[in-house]
Structure formats: structure tokens, C-alpha cells
Motif scaffolding. Structure first.
Motif, mmCIF file in Angstrom:
data_model
loop_
_atom_site.group_PDB
_atom_site.id
_atom_site.type_symbol
_atom_site.label_atom_id
_atom_site.label_comp_id
_atom_site.label_asym_id
_atom_site.label_seq_id
_atom_site.Cartn_x
_atom_site.Cartn_y
_atom_site.Cartn_z
ATOM 1 N N ALA A 273 -12.193 -0.612 3.856
ATOM 2 C CA ALA A 273 -11.491 0.072 4.955
ATOM 3 C C ALA A 273 -11.839 -0.489 6.328
ATOM 4 O O ALA A 273 -11.835 0.243 7.310
ATOM 5 N N ARG B 60 -7.418 -6.798 -1.038
ATOM 6 C CA ARG B 60 -7.186 -5.521 -1.705
ATOM 7 C C ARG B 60 -6.496 -5.740 -3.048
ATOM 8 O O ARG B 60 -6.810 -5.080 -4.033
ATOM 9 N N ASP C 143 -2.517 5.651 14.153
ATOM 10 C CA ASP C 143 -3.503 4.833 13.436
ATOM 11 C C ASP C 143 -4.876 4.974 14.104
ATOM 12 O O ASP C 143 -5.028 4.646 15.285
ATOM 13 N N THR D 173 -6.432 14.240 1.714
ATOM 14 C CA THR D 173 -6.393 13.099 2.625
ATOM 15 C C THR D 173 -5.792 13.539 3.953
ATOM 16 O O THR D 173 -5.372 14.685 4.111
ATOM 17 N N LYS E 24 -3.065 7.203 9.782
ATOM 18 C CA LYS E 24 -3.523 5.954 9.179
ATOM 19 C C LYS E 24 -4.978 5.720 9.572
ATOM 20 O O LYS E 24 -5.417 6.152 10.640
ATOM 21 N N VAL F 40 -3.637 1.924 7.270
ATOM 22 C CA VAL F 40 -3.161 2.466 5.985
ATOM 23 C C VAL F 40 -3.188 3.988 6.053
ATOM 24 O O VAL F 40 -4.222 4.580 6.398
ATOM 25 N N TRP F 41 -2.072 4.619 5.721
ATOM 26 C CA TRP F 41 -2.049 6.086 5.696
ATOM 27 C C TRP F 41 -3.103 6.622 4.717
ATOM 28 O O TRP F 41 -3.309 6.041 3.632
ATOM 29 N N GLY F 42 -3.697 7.716 5.123
ATOM 30 C CA GLY F 42 -4.731 8.327 4.280
ATOM 31 C C GLY F 42 -4.265 8.528 2.848
ATOM 32 O O GLY F 42 -5.035 8.336 1.904
ATOM 33 N N HIS G 83 -4.678 5.319 0.757
ATOM 34 C CA HIS G 83 -5.850 4.506 1.074
ATOM 35 C C HIS G 83 -6.748 4.240 -0.139
ATOM 36 O O HIS G 83 -7.680 4.969 -0.422
ATOM 37 N N ASP H 33 -9.000 1.941 -0.551
ATOM 38 C CA ASP H 33 -10.399 1.692 -0.209
ATOM 39 C C ASP H 33 -11.154 2.993 0.064
ATOM 40 O O ASP H 33 -12.282 3.177 -0.388
ATOM 41 N N ALA I 179 -3.806 4.487 -5.481
ATOM 42 C CA ALA I 179 -5.015 4.728 -4.683
ATOM 43 C C ALA I 179 -5.871 5.858 -5.263
ATOM 44 O O ALA I 179 -6.968 6.105 -4.774
#
Ligand code: BGC
Length: 811
Positions: A435, A470, A667, A697, A701, A705-707, A710, A712, A754
């Protein structure tokens, strides 16, 4: 944002709140025995006494008092939005609560306010996101104030503020700042009265520089205490509960002194330039003079002598024994003992102080003592090397040097009491980069450099950026599928009882059933749950229910259970954290669990546990603190209480959900070090200490990356590093996206990849009752989502269902 209002609109709001005295008006107003008293105690314990000149407080038994400020009636008991929107069976405002004590409340003044408030009512139903941050004040002439002062020596002035979901606190008069009318009132009252006590009713830290501008005798920061607000304030004013709350965030001399100022409120993104120097970590390291009231601070009516009796290292733990004695001749009280650590600057640079442990005494009578034992692991204070400066990139390290241990009752006054020497750099934990900031969005962050006088100085350095692939990481972690068997007659209760294993159960599920487990029942106020719920998940289709998978009802949180029926309104998160009383928070949430069971909630969307990065964040009232240890401990205390009866808590919002403006698109650009040491750390503590069964979540972001997508954060860190094995759900509704590494994986498939298991409430359109087909389409595509991944998500969701009393037979 009418979609949210639509959800709420399911709740019959014709039945207005009962302000003032207790009014249990109908059968659905039942709350667990002891709930009211526990809310009252918690709200009172969380009140922070900021100043108290010449022991102006507590007020003596039957003292005459004059109460100013319209908030005495229109009290802000909680903030706005999902985290505060419960319908309490009653609600105590301040003036009615004071009138119910032996204090003699000046009746003509109280009457004047009552009449004026009736003539100038606050809007009972403002539209979603447009709620008032304050209410206009009743004007009084100086002569009128003086006339009251002529008959009453003591004035209590109450000022109120609120913010909420989709409603930041604002840098305006009537927001963060006082209005001209409030200033006039403070000036009139403090000039005319012998004694002026100010009560600040707010969910956010607001400007308090004015506390030094007027001749005030005492200032109480009361927070928002829920349905028992008024009685809790009255208890502290009279000393029935001795003042003992402590600040969970620094109060600065001015907003622009906060390290996030200028980097908060961005529409598209914010760069977290202050890095790990959040709150007191900034002020104590670089800007001590900008603090009005330090983190951890709060006066008591008593006075305490706090001494370290012993500091020793014990099997990896540092143990501090502190003796606390109440040296006051008259007043009892509680004290919160806080241990901080000053780490060596090393090459990484460290904040001057880190909260390492805390403990609260019982109520000590004058002359009484208590010895507290405070324990922490030095390893838990390791720094994260995200750039490789120590030679150990992506590792938690303790650099060599002396780790000084400080003991006190706030961050500023804590004094050295011992230390631990680390001879050589120790790698505490080697992990993998996750992340990190996207290379295209690099920025400079604050680092500490040692100045010529040996003190740390602010410097800036480029933030390390992401280097891992990733795509490779996802492919390396793809789980194998179990062969689908069709219905083999295995019931979920068989798995719960140990008669079958989970894989056998999962093998029975066809793709439609797997898909149904990966989203909710589409809408808020699901017909599968109690009226006014936030949505249902797990047994969302008949064939799953036939196999014994119950539909689990979710409800907000955190300030109570948000349903159509009446439910207890708890003190807000900041108020609870200000008690620094972990046991009390568990006790309160254990009562809440009983209320959940009675009213039909399986999953409480609580605790809210984002770090209070900036005082203007609208949802700070739901959150606990600017410090991750206090946040993590309070969250764990909450989860333990909620889950005590087999139900589930849902810590939220994972992660870096630190502002409300444009929260669905914004973000949070933040270094991996700050993520791990600050913004994820509280969640890590919560998971380790209390094993929440679900987690939510965030809308925003995190580094692009949107929660809810995500990998990672959720797969690499939450599950891989921390061992979380429950169900992860989205915040309500998601944004559409194509997985940048796998074009055949979009929307729900991207999410499941994810291991964000459940799309809540489940549909893509707010009014829809169907999905968008993205998940099953991807399953069928080359290079799409695999069945193994979908089955893995099913297992995550079923593990939650397996603990439900409806499956284990506990209900
Ligand atoms: C909030 C969550 C809440 C959910 C359900 C969202 O808008 O961000 O905290 O739990 O709605 O009401």
C-alpha cells in the motif's frame, strides 16, 4: 446525498425525542437494565476539566446558579449521520438535569430561555448533510445579565457545536470559532458574575483560545454524552462524579498550528505531509509552544502525587509500577497514569514521545493510594522503515540507543523514570512493502533532523514509492478451488458442531449461492431484518437459508443501535475514549450487546476508529483519538463488549478515512510508514486484542486504490500479516472500477479478489434489488476471478455466520 436519507426514511420519525426528563413512553423504549446509569457514568467520566481557578468547581451542594446559552435546552447529545442517528427513549438536556439536582437554578432566566427557544425552534429534520453546526444564541442586554448576576453569584454558560457524516466542522464563526453573539455572552457574563463556568458541548475539538481571553473560573469540555448528557454534566459540576476525563487529542492555540492544516479538505486528494507527526507527535517534537492543552491533559478536583516505584524489563515487556496518592484534603478523584517513550532519533527520526501504556486508578479518597502496574513491549513502539534508510526496508526496527521511559498525567508533564538501552539495531518484524504511495503521486513528507542544538527540527524528504508488482502478488496468492458437489445435506449447524468441515459445506454451494454470500440483501432496511436496519448479509437467498445460513442483520453504530425502534444513545466515541477507562467501555458495550440481541441486530457497525488527524473531520465525534494506541485499546474494549454474547462488531473505516468532503472519491496519499505507525496501527491493536468478526473498508482511496478494492490493505496486511479471518465488508455502496492488473476483473470481482467479501448493502443502484452481474461474468472469463477466490470469500463470510448464536444454538 438523498440516497442516505432514503435509507433513514424507512424509520418512522414522527415520534420526536423526549427532551429533558426520563420518559419511557412505549414498550419499544425498553433498554437493558443499567444502560442508562452506565451511559451516565461513562459520559461523566469522559468530561474533561480544562481550567478550574481557585477550585471554582465542584459547585457546593445547593448553590444558586444561572444557566446561560440556548444549548441548555437544545443540547447536542451526539453528532450527525449514521453514527449518531438513533432514537433514544429519552434525552437529558442540561437545564432540566441541573434543575433535578439540589442546585438552585435561576428560574426567571431558565424561563426566558425556554420561551425564546420555543419561539426560535431548531429545524427538527434538516436534510442529510445540511445539519446545523451550531444554533443562533439568544441575545441579552448587559443590564439583563447584570440583573441576574445581582441575585446569583455563579453562572454556567453552555456553548454547543456538532458536525457529522458528510458534514465537516468548518473554519467559520458558528463552526470551529465562536460567533459574535457567543463572544458577547461570554463577555457580559464573565464581567458581571463573581464566578463563570463554561461547558463546551461538542463532538470535535474546536477553537478554545478564547478560554484565555475571558475571565473564566472553570471550563469543562463535555463532549457529546448521548441521552444522559445533561445528567452527566450535572454530576461533574456538583462533584457527584469527580472530574477526571483526559484529552485524547491535542488542543492547539489556533487551527493553523495543526500539522495537517493546509493538507486537509482537498477535493481529489490530500497528501499526508506530516507523516507520522500527527497530533502530539508533531507538537511535542517541533512546536511545543503551539499547544493550549496537551494530549492526555485534564484536571481533577483532587490533586495527585504520581511516582514511579519501579521500572524493569520483564521477559520482553517493560513494567512500570506507579504509586498514585490523592494528596487533596477534601476531594476524592481518579487519575490516569500515562507512560510515554522517547525513542532515539536514529536515522529514521522519531516523534519526541509515544504513548506506550496507560492505566486509571479507582476513585481514591483523600489520602488514599493505589499502585498501578503498566506494561508494554518495546517492540510495539518499533519504527517502520519504508525507505530502507536503516538497511532494512519494509521492516519494523528498533534503532540502537536509549529508549527513555517517562511517567506522568499528560504528554507534556511526563517525566523520565527509567530507560531501556538497545545496543544494536533490532529488526522486530520483516514484512513486505504494501500500500505504498504510487510513483506518480510522490510528495515530500516531514522528517525530523537533529539540529545544531541537538533538538529535532522539521525537514522534508521525498516519500518512498511503491516498487512491488501487485499482479504477481495476486497471482502468487490465488487459492485452489474445492470441487463443487451440489447439495450433500450438510447443514451449517453441522459445521458449528464439528460434525462436518467448512470446506465440505462450501463445496455444496453453486456459483449463485457463492455470489449471494458475497453481497448483502441489496437495500438498507432489508426485509430480512428488524425495521430500520442497515442491511442484511450471509443468508440472503432461500437456498442458503435452507442450508442453515442465517440472514445476519447489520445496524449502525457506534453511538447506539440505529433501528426504527427506540434504542439507547451512548456517549460519542471521543467522550468514551476521554474516560481512558477500558473496562467501562467494555461494560457499556456488553449492555449494548444485550440490547442488540433483544432488538434484532447481529452485527453492530462499530467501533468507528479512524485516527483524528484534523480537528475539522466531521466524524471525529465517532472516533477516539489522535493516538493509535488509545484508539486501538478503546476499539478493542468496544469489540470485546459487543462480541461478548456471540454477536459481531465491525470496526470501521479501513483505512485513512480522515475527511468527509468528497469522501467517496477522495484519495488519502500517505506514506507506508505513516499508515503502519498511525493509521493502521489502531486496527492492528484492535484485531490482536479483540478478534473482531467483521471489519468495514472505507469509502476513500488509499494511495490510489479504493478501500473496497484494496488487496494490499486487506489481503496482504489485515489477513496476511495480522491473521484476521473474519468477513470484510464494504462501506455502504461502492464505486465502479476495472482492476488495473486484470482487465477481466471488474467491480464485485475486483473486490472479491481483494477479499473484501461482502458488498453492502449489495446493489449498485441505490433503489435496485439486484447486482450488476460483474462477479459471475468475471468468473466465466479467461483471466477472470477464480472459483477458489469466490469460495475463499464464502468461507470468510461463513466463519462469521458460524459464530452466530442462531447457528451455534445460543439463541
Ligand atoms: C457510513 C458507515 C455506516 C454505513 C451504514 C456509511 O455511509 O460511512 O459508517 O456504517 O453508512 O449506515
Amino acid at each position: 446525498m438523498n440516497e442516505r436519507a432514503a435509507g433513514i426514511g424507512q424509520v418512522d420519525s414522527s415520534d420526536r425525542l423526549a427532551q429533558g426528563r426520563v420518559q419511557l413512553r412505549s414498550e419499544d423504549a425498553w433498554i437493558p437494565e443499567g444502560m442508562g446509569e452506565t451511559c451516565r457514568r461513562a459520559a461523566a467520566e469522559g468530561i474533561v476539566l480544562l481550567t478550574n481557578e481557585n477550585e471554582a468547581l465542584p459547585l457546593s451542594g445547593s448553590a444558586p446558579i444561572a444557566v446561560f446559552g440556548r444549548v441548555q435546552r437544545d443540547y447536542f447529545t451526539v453528532g450527525y449521520g449514521s453514527g449518531g442517528d438513533v432514537r433514544p427513549p429519552y434525552s437529558w438536556n442540561l437545564v432540566d438535569a441541573l434543575a433535578a439536582t439540589d442546585l438552585q437554578v435561576d428560574a426567571p432566566l431558565a424561563e426566558r430561555y425556554a420561551t425564546w427557544c420555543d419561539e426560535h425552534p431548531v429545524d427538527p429534520e434538516p436534510a442529510w448533510g445540511t445539519w446545523p453546526r451550531s444554533h443562533p444564541e439568544m441575545p441579552l442586554t448587559t443590564a439583563e445579565v447584570e440583573a441576574v448576576a445581582a441575585r446569583t453569584p455563579t453562572a454556567v454558560v453552555v456553548l454547543g457545536r456538532a458536525a457529522g457524516e458528510a458534514r465537516e466542522q468548518s473554519l467559520t464563526e458558528g463552526g470551529y470559532h465562536l460567533t459574535a453573539d457567543e463572544r458577547t455572552l461570554l463577555s457580559q457574563v464573565s464581567t458581571a458574575f463573581e464566578r463563570t463556568v463554561v461547558v463546551v458541548d461538542t463532538g470535535n475539538v474546536v477553537d478554545l483560545a478564547w478560554t484565555r481571553e475571558y475571565d473564566l473560573d472553570a471550563v469543562l469540555l463535555a463532549w457529546q454524552g448521548g441521552m444522559e448528557s445533561g445528567r452527566a454534566v450535572a454530576d461533574v459540576l456538583t462533584g457527584a462524579v469527580p472530574a477526571g476525563g483526559k484529552l485524547t487529542a491535542t488542543i492547539a492555540t489556533a487551527y493553523d498550528r495543526y500539522p495537517s492544516a493546509g493538507h486537509f479538505g482537498g477535493h481529489e486528494h490530500n497528501e499526508y505531509v506530516e507523516d507520522v507527526y500527527v497530533g502530539y507527535r508533531w507538537f511535542e517534537t517541533f512546536a511545543a509552544e503551539d499547544v493550549l492543552f496537551p494530549f492526555g491533559f485534564g484536571l481533577t478536583y483532587a490533586s495527585f502525587d504520581v511516582r514511579a516505584r519501579d521500572v524493569r524489563a520483564d521477559d520482553g515487556e517493560v513494567v512500570v509500577r506507579a504509586e498514585v496518592t490523592n494528596t487533596h484534603a477534601v476531594h476524592p478523584g481518579t487519575e490516569v497514569v500515562q507512560v510515554y517513550v522517547r525513542a532515539p532519533q536514529g536515522v529514521l527520526g522519531r516523534p519526541a514521545r509515544h504513548l506506550a501504556a496507560f492505566a486509571k486508578t479507582r476513585e481514591l479518597a483523600p489520602g488514599a493510594s493505589q499502585t498501578l502496574e503498566l506494561r508494554f513491549r518495546l517492540e510495539d513502539l518499533a519504527a517502520y522503515d519504508d525507505g530502507g534508510a536503516t538497511g532494512h526496508r519494509s521492516a519494523y526496527v528498533l534503532e540502537a540507543g536509549r529508549y527513555e521511559v517517562l511517567l506522568g498525567t499528560d504528554v507534556r508533564s511526563a517525566l523520565p523514570c527509567g530507560g531501556i538501552d538497545v545496543e544494536d539495531l533490532r529488526v522486530v518484524r520483516q514484512v513486505a512493502e504494501a500500500a505504498a504511495v504510487e510513483p506518480a503521486h510522490a510528495f515530500d513528507r516531514v522528517v525530523a533532523r537533529t539540529g545544531p542544538d541537538g533538538a529535532p527540527q522539521v525537514a522534508h524528504a521525498p516519500v518512498p514509492v511503491a516498487t512491488v508488482s501487485r499482479r504477481d502478488r495476486v497471482l502468487a496468492g490465488l487459492p485452489a478451488a474445492v470441487a463443487q458437489t451440489g447439495d450433500a445435506g450438510v447443514h451449517l449447524a453441522d459445521v458449528a458442531a464439528g460434525r462436518a468441515d467448512l470446506d465440505t459445506f462450501v463445496a455444496q454451494l453453486d456459483d449463485d449461492e457463492l455470489e449471494a454470500l458475497s453481497r448483502g440483501d441489496f437495500t438498507m432496511d432489508s426485509a430480512l431484518g428488524a425495521a430500520g436496519n442497515a442491511g442484511a448479509l450471509a443468508g440472503t437467498v432461500p437456498s442458503l437459508r435452507a442450508k442453515g445460513v442465517p440472514a445476519l442483520t447489520t445496524t449502525d453504530g457506534p453511538a447506539g443501535i440505529r433501528l426504527a425502534t427506540h434504542t439507547a444513545l451512548l456517549p460519542c466515541g471521543t467522550a468514551l475514549a476521554s474516560t481512558w477507562n477500558v473496562e467501562l467501555v467494555t461494560e457499556l458495550n456488553t449492555l449494548l450487546a444485550a440490547e442488540m440481541a433483544a432488538k434484532g441486530s447481529d452485527v453492530l457497525l462499530s467501533p468507528g476508529m479512524n485516527v483524528q488527524r484534523d480537528p475539522l473531520c466531521g466524524r471525529n465525534f465517532e472516533y477516539f483519538s489522535e493516538d493509535p494506541l488509545l484508539t486501538g485499546r478503546m476499539a478493542a474494549a468496544t469489540v470485546r463488549g459487543i462480541q461478548s454474547g456471540g454477536l459481531a462488531a465491525c470496526p470501521k473505516h479501513f483505512a485513512a478515512n480522515n475527511q468527509e468532503d468528497n469522501r467517496e472519491h477522495h484519495d488519502s496519499r500517505v506514506s507506508e510508514r505513516a499508515l503502519r505507525e498511525i493509521y493502521l496501527r489502531g486496527f492492528e491493536i484492535c484485531v490482536a486484542e479483540s478478534a473482531p468478526r467483521t471489519l468495514m473498508t472505507s469509502y476513500n482511496k488509499i494511495n490510489g486504490v479504493w478501500g473496497h478494492y484494496h488487496h494490499d490493505l486487506v489481503t496482504t496486511i489485515l489477513r496476511g500479516e495480522w491473521g484476521f479471518d473474519g468477513a470484510v465488508m464494504t462501506d455502504w455502496w461502492m464505486r465502479e472500477a476495472v482492476d488495473p492488473d486484470f482487465p477481466a476483473v471488474t467491480n464485485d470481482a475486483y473486490r472479491v479478489r481483494a477479499q473484501v467479501d461482502v458488498h453492502m448493502p449489495g446493489a449498485w443502484g441505490r433503489e435496485d434489488r439486484h447486482g450488476d452481474g460483474s462477479l459471475l461474468a468475471s468468473l466465466a472469463a479467461d483471466d477472470g476471478l477464480t472459483r477458489g477466490e469466490l469460495q475463499r470469500t464464502a468461507r470468510n463470510v461463513l466463519r462469521l455466520a458460524l459464530t452466530s448464536p442462531r447457528v451455534t444454538g445460543g439463541a
